[in-house]
Every structure is written in C-alpha cells, then in structure tokens.
Design an enzyme around this catalytic site. Structure first.
Site, mmCIF file in Angstrom:
data_model
loop_
_atom_site.group_PDB
_atom_site.id
_atom_site.type_symbol
_atom_site.label_atom_id
_atom_site.label_comp_id
_atom_site.label_asym_id
_atom_site.label_seq_id
_atom_site.Cartn_x
_atom_site.Cartn_y
_atom_site.Cartn_z
ATOM 1 C CB CYS A 51 -30.579 -1.237 -11.996
ATOM 2 S SG CYS A 51 -30.879 0.537 -11.909
ATOM 3 C CG HIS A 97 -0.333 -0.035 2.521
ATOM 4 N ND1 HIS A 97 0.459 -1.070 2.951
ATOM 5 C CD2 HIS A 97 -0.365 0.862 3.531
ATOM 6 C CE1 HIS A 97 0.888 -0.808 4.171
ATOM 7 N NE2 HIS A 97 0.398 0.363 4.551
#
Length: 188
Positions: free
Chosen positions: A154, A71
């Site tokens: 959707c 990271h």
C-alpha cells in the site's frame, strides 16, 4: 531429507501471494512433493498456472472440485501445511474454526503441523480482533512466522509484511527434520 516428503501450501488473497511462488519453487527444487490450494481471491492476484508450472500438479481452489471429498483427500496427503500469505480473513476463519472454502475446510481437517505466515496492512495487524485471533491460533497449536516490519504494498512502512520465502522454507525444513518421514503408501 526432502525426497518423499509431501507439503501442502495454502495461499490466501493477499498481494504477498506473489512471494509464495518463490517458496514453492524452493521446496520443489529441494525435492519435496508440493501441492497448492488457493482461495478464490488469491487466484485474482497470482494465476494458478504459475503454481501448476512450478509443482507439475494441478492447483485446487474450488470447493466442489474433483473427488468426492477434496478437503479430506488434500488434508490426508500431506504431512505439513503452510499458508502463505495468511490474511486477516484467513486467520479469523482459522481461529473460529470456520470452513467456507476449500482452503479453510482443508485447514480444519488437517492434523499435522500448520505454519501460518500472516501478511496485511499494519493498521489491520494492530487491530485487537486480529491480535485476539493470533493468540487463539497460538493457543491452538498453530505455528506463526512473521509478519515483519517493512515496506507494504500500500506504500506504507510498518508491521505486516509476510516473512521472506527463505525464512519460511527454513522453518518448514526444521519441522520436517524433527519428524519421522511417513511410510510410503503400499498398494495391496
């Protein structure tokens, strides 16, 4: 302007992740070095190999991948971080400073400009919690682009569609134009 510029693209698990391939391709074609970090959910929507082929670099998505501090290494190797799409989940983590996967830990460690391109269903976008997180992120200095109104995956129409890749590219270009390119790393 793009030669020697390093961009980090984060991809969270929204169906708009497929549009991010176009953004990554455009950045690479412009001459930028591009690295990609995906959430586990994002890897279920668009395979990491897609982004490896576009960037010529490995895609990171595992928290405990190669390197002792993946990271920190990722956060310090780029001058700009853009997360597209930025799901409601990612926005909440960022607003609260949570870091429970590689992308959210990189985001917490990153010190340069951060662009977030929200994408979600319009019902989710309107929720008070999401809007509260957006206000907090803006207050914290994150740059947001979109979402836009339009057809959603959707089947509904409403606010929540991720900004188009070309608009995101233009925002990245403007930010980089306003910054002095970093000096190349010299081995001594």
């Amino acid at each position: 302007m793009w030669k020697g510029r390093e961009i980090l693209i984060g991809i969270s698990g929204g169906i708009a992740a497929y549009k991010t391939a176009s953004l990554v391709s455009r950045l690479v074609q412009a001459g930028a070095g591009v690295s990609v970090i995906m959430t586990r959910s994002a890897t279920q929507l668009v395979r990491p190999k897609t982004f490896e082929a576009l960037t010529g670099r490995p895609v990171r998505w595992q928290m405990f991948g190669p390197g002792s501090h993946p990271h920190i290494e990722a956060a310090t190797q780029a001058e700009l971080l853009c997360i597209a799409p930025a799901t409601a989940n990612l926005l909440a983590k960022a607003a609260l400073g949570l870091a429970d996967d590689l992308l959210s830990t990189v985001l917490l460690a990153f010190e340069g400009p951060v662009i977030l391109a929200p994408a979600m269903n319009h019902h989710m976008w309107k929720k008070p919690a999401v809007q509260r997180n957006i206000r907090q992120l803006q207050e914290d200095g994150f740059l947001l682009i979109g979402p836009e109104e339009g057809y959603l995956s959707c089947g509904m129409v409403g606010m929540g569609r991720m900004a188009e890749p070309e608009k995101i590219f233009q925002m990245i270009e403007k930010i980089l134009a306003d910054q002095t390119p970093p000096l190349p790393f010299l081995n001594s």
